[in-house]
Structures are given as C-alpha cells and as structure tokens.
Design an enzyme around this catalytic site. Structure first.
Site, mmCIF file in Angstrom:
data_model
loop_
_atom_site.group_PDB
_atom_site.id
_atom_site.type_symbol
_atom_site.label_atom_id
_atom_site.label_comp_id
_atom_site.label_asym_id
_atom_site.label_seq_id
_atom_site.Cartn_x
_atom_site.Cartn_y
_atom_site.Cartn_z
ATOM 1 N NE ARG A 101 -3.917 0.524 1.788
ATOM 2 C CZ ARG A 101 -5.163 0.601 2.241
ATOM 3 N NH1 ARG A 101 -5.435 1.323 3.305
ATOM 4 N NH2 ARG A 101 -6.140 -0.040 1.640
ATOM 5 C CG HIS A 128 -8.259 -0.049 -3.301
ATOM 6 N ND1 HIS A 128 -7.507 -1.136 -2.890
ATOM 7 C CD2 HIS A 128 -8.959 0.355 -2.199
ATOM 8 C CE1 HIS A 128 -7.749 -1.354 -1.605
ATOM 9 N NE2 HIS A 128 -8.613 -0.468 -1.164
ATOM 10 C CD GLN A 131 -12.922 -1.692 -1.509
ATOM 11 O OE1 GLN A 131 -12.191 -1.714 -0.540
ATOM 12 N NE2 GLN A 131 -14.193 -2.035 -1.431
ATOM 13 C CG ASP A 223 -13.346 6.304 -1.830
ATOM 14 O OD1 ASP A 223 -13.322 6.205 -0.580
ATOM 15 O OD2 ASP A 223 -12.311 6.268 -2.530
ATOM 16 C CB CYS A 263 -14.169 1.264 -0.759
ATOM 17 S SG CYS A 263 -13.700 3.009 -0.668
ATOM 18 N NE ARG A 291 -10.624 -5.341 -0.239
ATOM 19 C CZ ARG A 291 -9.807 -4.390 0.221
ATOM 20 N NH1 ARG A 291 -10.292 -3.325 0.803
ATOM 21 N NH2 ARG A 291 -8.483 -4.474 0.061
HETATM 22 N N1 CP Z 1 -11.383 -0.195 1.795
HETATM 23 C C1 CP Z 1 -10.135 -0.282 2.280
HETATM 24 O O1 CP Z 1 -9.182 -0.539 1.546
HETATM 25 O O2 CP Z 1 -10.048 -0.147 3.621
HETATM 26 P P1 CP Z 1 -8.700 0.035 4.453
HETATM 27 O O3 CP Z 1 -8.120 1.361 4.047
HETATM 28 O O4 CP Z 1 -9.125 0.002 5.880
HETATM 29 O O5 CP Z 1 -7.768 -1.087 4.101
HETATM 30 N N1 NVA Z 2 -9.717 6.662 -2.024
HETATM 31 C C1 NVA Z 2 -9.427 6.213 -0.693
HETATM 32 C C2 NVA Z 2 -9.731 4.759 -0.552
HETATM 33 C C3 NVA Z 2 -9.557 4.196 0.815
HETATM 34 C C4 NVA Z 2 -9.815 2.718 0.875
HETATM 35 C C5 NVA Z 2 -7.979 6.508 -0.356
HETATM 36 O O1 NVA Z 2 -7.120 6.356 -1.240
HETATM 37 O O2 NVA Z 2 -7.694 6.921 0.766
#
Ligand code: CP
Ligand code: NVA
Length: 309
Positions: A101, A128, A131, A223, A263, A291
């Site tokens: 990440r 993502h 997701q 989102d 999400c 997930r």
């Molecule tokens: N939706 C999602 O990716 O959640 P987190 O940021 O908690 O992993």
């Molecule tokens: N768009 C958001 C998604 C979180 C799961 C981010 O990147 O923070």
C-alpha cells in the site's frame, strides 16, 4: 496468467470471472483451503494506514496456513533508508509474496520489477484492484450479472473509481460516474477502459451531475472526497465537492431499493449521510467481508499457478 496484481489490467476478463467464482467457493467452504499456503511467508509493505486490506489479507493468509510480516512506514522506510529495488531484491530471498500500500503507484511497479514472486497492490494513488474485485463480487451476489446491473459512482475520480471502471470494462458491465470537472478519473485508465469496453460491450458513461449518473442505477457507490495523503487539500476538496453528497434526495432519483456501496472508511456527513449509509439497502459491510474472500481467491490462484513459492 497473471503473476502479480498491480492493476486490474493485469487480469483478463476470463481471469476476473474465475476469481469471482473461486472467491464464492472460498466463502462457502473455507475449511477446504486450510493448508494451501503452509510454510509461505508474506510481507505487508504499508506506507498508509489500513483496516480492511491489512486485516483481511492477514486473516486470509493465516487461515490458509501461511505467515505474515507487517512492515509499516517506520520499519523499512522504503525509498528513504534504502532504494526500492534493493529492498525488493533482499525481500525476494525471504518471502513468497508481498502486499503493498503506497502513495505512488510507481513504487509498486518498481518493486515488482526487482521481486521475482507475486506483488499485490493493496492501494496506490492510481488503483485499488482488490477492492474493485470484492465490490463486483458483492454487486453480483445482490444483482446477478445476468440482470446487467448498473453501477453509479458519485464522488472523486480516484483510485477506487479507476479500478471499478476497469473491472466493469473487462466484464462487459455498465458503470456511470459523476465527478466534479476537475476530479475526473485518470485519463489513461479511462481511455484503456473505454478501449476494452468496445470489445466487451461494457458501457462507461461520465457525468458531472450526480442525478444523471444515478438515474435507473441498481447501486450507488461513493468513496471519501479526501483520500489518504490528500489531507492538505481538505478544505479545497470539501468546497469543490459540494453537491456530490450521496444523501436521501439523490437516492430517491435512482431505482427504488437501490443498493448503497462504499469501500470504507466513510466520512459521514461529507460524501455520504448517516441515514443513507445506515439504511437497509446499504451493503457496505458485505463489501468489506468480501475483501477477505476475494483476497484468498487471488492468493489461491497464484499458488495454484506456482507463482507463490
Ligand atoms: N477499503 C479499504 O481498503 O479499507 P482500508 O483502508 O481500511 O484497508
Ligand atoms: N480513495 C481512498 C480509498 C480508501 C480505501 C484513499 O485512497 O484513501
């Protein structure tokens, strides 16, 4: 065959369908997959916080007999203490795969170029993918693919929308989005999705008016307006997104019984109201659950193909 999952574009339409089927099997019979990852260690390289991605991958790997090592931003200081390519070549000697990440999508592709085993994108600035796969799994549980569900995304043209568009394109599905003019999805990804759609019959339509995007939709997805790493833009974004909130008034413009997707994490009162996210048609926790199943399916596929070693 895909050996890493960094973008939805790493998957063929057939592979996406197979992953959705495999995830449904894993969900039904988790006990049948208990020892698949025995003796395999995975690294979690996370530059940002996470609840779902981290915990569902970790729980999934443990439940299949594998082990994990979490490496947060202060642990290896990727690209700061040491170059990404050097970390990749070292971890390649210890681990069977990594879940990443990162702020920059480049960090994940650079790591992949020097790591000989699977790299899975657990969120970058561009995509993502895990997701979006879990979201389509959830959508098809509620509105089967044969009924041709229309998904309407309202909000920021961000990583989540980019991946959703690519999944829709590959599956020949219908997706509409409404974003402010300055916050459109990534142009390269949009073009790629539209090119794929020409072959699969998918329909991808963009609007600036949320009412147009949700008219006739089976599900409304939103989102956060301020993604992780964008905190300095908060004030400006909240202003730029006024009128994009998923509230009762907008929901009433869609089909009766329209499903509500997010999400998570959600910022109630910003992109979505409390009454809508807590309504009986909200499936946000089903998405979160899926997930786990989709991620186990991704790992199983990679293991069956011999990519996890
Ligand atoms: N939706 C999602 O990716 O959640 P987190 O940021 O908690 O992993
Ligand atoms: N768009 C958001 C998604 C979180 C799961 C981010 O990147 O923070």
């Amino acid at each position: 065959m895909f050996s890493s999952l960094i973008s939805i574009n790493d998957l063929s339409s057939e592979e996406i369908r197979k992953l959705l089927e495999l995830a449904a099997e894993v969900k039904k019979r988790p006990q049948d997959f208990r020892n698949v990852l025995e003796g395999r260690m995975f690294g979690f390289i996370f530059e940002k916080p996470s609840t779902r991605t981290w915990v569902s991958f970790q729980a999934g790997i443990f439940s299949m007999g594998g082990g994990v090592i979490y490496l947060g931003p202060e642990d290896i200081k990727l690209g700061i203490r040491e170059e990404v390519r050097d970390v990749a070549r070292v971890l390649n000697r210890y681990l069977s795969g990594v879940i990443m990440r990162t702020f920059s999508h480049w960090t994940i592709t650079e790591f992949r170029d020097y790591f000989e085993k699977p790299v899975i994108n657990g969120l970058s600035d561009k995509e993502h993918p895990c997701q979006a796969l879990a979201d389509y799994m959830t959508l098809y549980e509620k509105v089967p693919a044969a009924q041709d569900p229309v998904l309407a995304f309202v909000g920021d043209g961000n990583n989540v929308l980019n991946s959703l568009m690519l999944v829709a394109a590959k599956l020949g599905a219908k997706i509409r989005y409404a974003t402010p003019k300055k916050y459109q999805p990534d142009p390269k990804i949009l073009k790629a999705a539209k090119d794929i759609a020409k072959k699969t019959g998918a329909v991808i339509e963009g609007f600036q008016d949320p009412a147009k995007a949700v008219a006739g939709a089976d599900a409304i997805y939103t989102d956060v307006w301020v993604s992780m790493g964008e905190e300095a833009m908060r004030k400006k974004k909240l202003k730029d997104f006024s009128g994009m909130r998923v509230d009762k008034k907008l929901v009433q413009k869609a089909k009766p019984g329209v499903l509500i997707m997010h999400c998570l994490p959600a910022h109630r009162g910003e992109e979505i109201t409390e009454d809508v996210i807590e309504s009986k048609n909200s499936i946000v926790f089903d998405e979160a659950e899926n997930r786990l199943h989709i991620q186990k399916a991704i790992l199983l596929h990679l293991s069956n193909e011999g990519a996890i070693r």
